[in-house]
Design a protein around this motif. Structure first.
Motif, mmCIF file in Angstrom:
data_model
loop_
_atom_site.group_PDB
_atom_site.id
_atom_site.type_symbol
_atom_site.label_atom_id
_atom_site.label_comp_id
_atom_site.label_asym_id
_atom_site.label_seq_id
_atom_site.Cartn_x
_atom_site.Cartn_y
_atom_site.Cartn_z
ATOM 1 N N ASP A 86 0.802 -1.223 0.000
ATOM 2 C CA ASP A 86 0.000 0.000 0.000
ATOM 3 C C ASP A 86 0.832 1.269 0.000
ATOM 4 N N HIS A 89 -0.640 3.767 -2.471
ATOM 5 C CA HIS A 89 -1.914 4.277 -1.984
ATOM 6 C C HIS A 89 -1.709 5.251 -0.821
ATOM 7 N N THR A 90 -0.761 4.928 0.061
ATOM 8 C CA THR A 90 -0.469 5.812 1.183
ATOM 9 C C THR A 90 0.077 7.149 0.695
ATOM 10 N N LEU A 94 -4.591 7.449 0.150
ATOM 11 C CA LEU A 94 -5.669 6.485 -0.044
ATOM 12 C C LEU A 94 -5.403 5.180 0.698
ATOM 13 N N LEU A 98 -8.066 1.872 0.640
ATOM 14 C CA LEU A 98 -7.792 0.595 -0.019
ATOM 15 C C LEU A 98 -8.365 -0.561 0.786
#
Length: 331
Positions: A86, A89-90, A94, A98
């Motif tokens: 992730d 995403h991080t 986000l 997720l």
């Protein structure tokens, strides 16, 4: 299979509202005639799909129509839960979204698919971040660039190039962001030409109060693919032959695996495994895109010696002399 294509058409119309037959044909890689036959088949099966002629027409579903049928196969359900770390995403803010999204998808899966999907999420992990490569933290300007991308605004960058460390200014029309092996890139047009910018080399970024001016009909995947292929297929005219000390061979191959012009004549696991004594040095053939790239060999000190060409030997000797001048010995 036709059933998969019919479901794909249904899901695309649910997502986008109205699409032309040509757009559907392009997305599904079939002819417009095939799309029209599929639309007739959907209509005959009771799906409220209709077509409108004219410049603003297209194919659409009646307002309010939704389907809860996912149409996922076992392999498709499993693929959704083969997780990438992730980190990306991080970086985009986000990270928590997720996990929440995956929980909702898991709940929506048919019960028979959930065990395989859950097992895939616990047993398989893809980490695209290179060892000792890429930025160690999120680029400082990522939030600004991301906002420009999402709001379709032009960007003004001050950018430090890797080849000479000079900072130059650019006014850009962004297409989007790409995270490749843990490194963030901005894909954008500069004066109508596609360019790639590493976010960790951005000195400053500002969003302009002007809408983007992208080239018509192009989206991020097409522009990125062209840039990627240009880099991947760039000629490698500089061939280098080096001699590597045996004790440093494993570390050298980890760092320069992508630069190998041919497989090494001896593998690390073979050293000392046979009847013959292990050689003190191993010759390796490399290839680089440019002379400056060969400077990375200096990181191995006396464990690596360039044998040829002479241009590389002279360039490394010059760089080593500059380093010696920078750090004179204490008397």
């Amino acid at each position: 299979m036709k059933s998969d294509r019919l479901l794909s058409i249904l899901l695309l119309l649910q997502t986008h509202g109205r699409l032309s037959a040509a757009e559907l044909a392009g997305r599904l890689e079939v002819s417009v005639r095939t799309i029209m036959r599929d639309v007739d088949a959907l209509s005959a099966s009771g799906v409220p799909v209709y077509t409108e002629r004219g410049r603003t027409g297209g194919i659409a579903l009646l307002p309010g129509y939704r389907t809860d049928v996912t149409g996922l196969t076992t392999d498709e359900a499993r693929a959704l839960f083969v997780l990438v770390t992730d980190r990306a995403h991080t970086d985009l803010g986000l990270g928590s979204a997720l996990g929440s999204a995956l929980r909702k998808v898991m709940a929506a899966l048919p019960a028979a698919y959930r065990p395989d999907a859950d097992l895939a999420s616990r047993r398989i992990l893809i980490d695209p971040t290179r060892w000792r490569g890429g930025p160690q933290r999120s680029p400082a300007e990522l939030a600004i660039v991301q906002r420009a991308v999402f709001t379709d605004r032009r960007l003004r960058l001050r950018y430090r190039h890797g080849r000479d460390s000079r900072v130059r200014s650019y006014t850009l029309d962004p297409y989007g962001l790409v995270n490749k092996t843990g490194v963030w890139y901005l894909v954008a047009d500069h004066c109508g030409h596609p360019k790639l910018f590493r976010l960790d080399r951005i000195a400053s970024a500002a969003i302009l109060d002007e809408p983007v001016q992208r080239r018509g009909g192009l989206e991020l995947p097409e522009v990125w693919d062209g840039l990627r292929r240009y880099i991947d297929e760039f000629p490698t005219p500089l061939k280098v032959r080096v001699r590597v000390r045996r004790e440093a061979l494993a570390r050298f191959l980890r760092f320069h695996a992508a630069d190998l012009a041919e497989p090494p004549p001896i593998l690390v696991d073979d050293l000392g495994s046979g009847a013959d004594p292990a050689p003190e040095h191993v010759e390796i053939r490399l290839q680089f895109h440019a002379l400056v790239a060969s400077e990375a060999l200096l990181a191995f000190g006396t464990d690596v010696e360039v044998l040829e060409p002479a241009d590389v030997r002279h360039a490394l000797a010059h760089k080593a002399a500059e380093i010696t001048d920078l750090y004179p010995r204490q008397s």
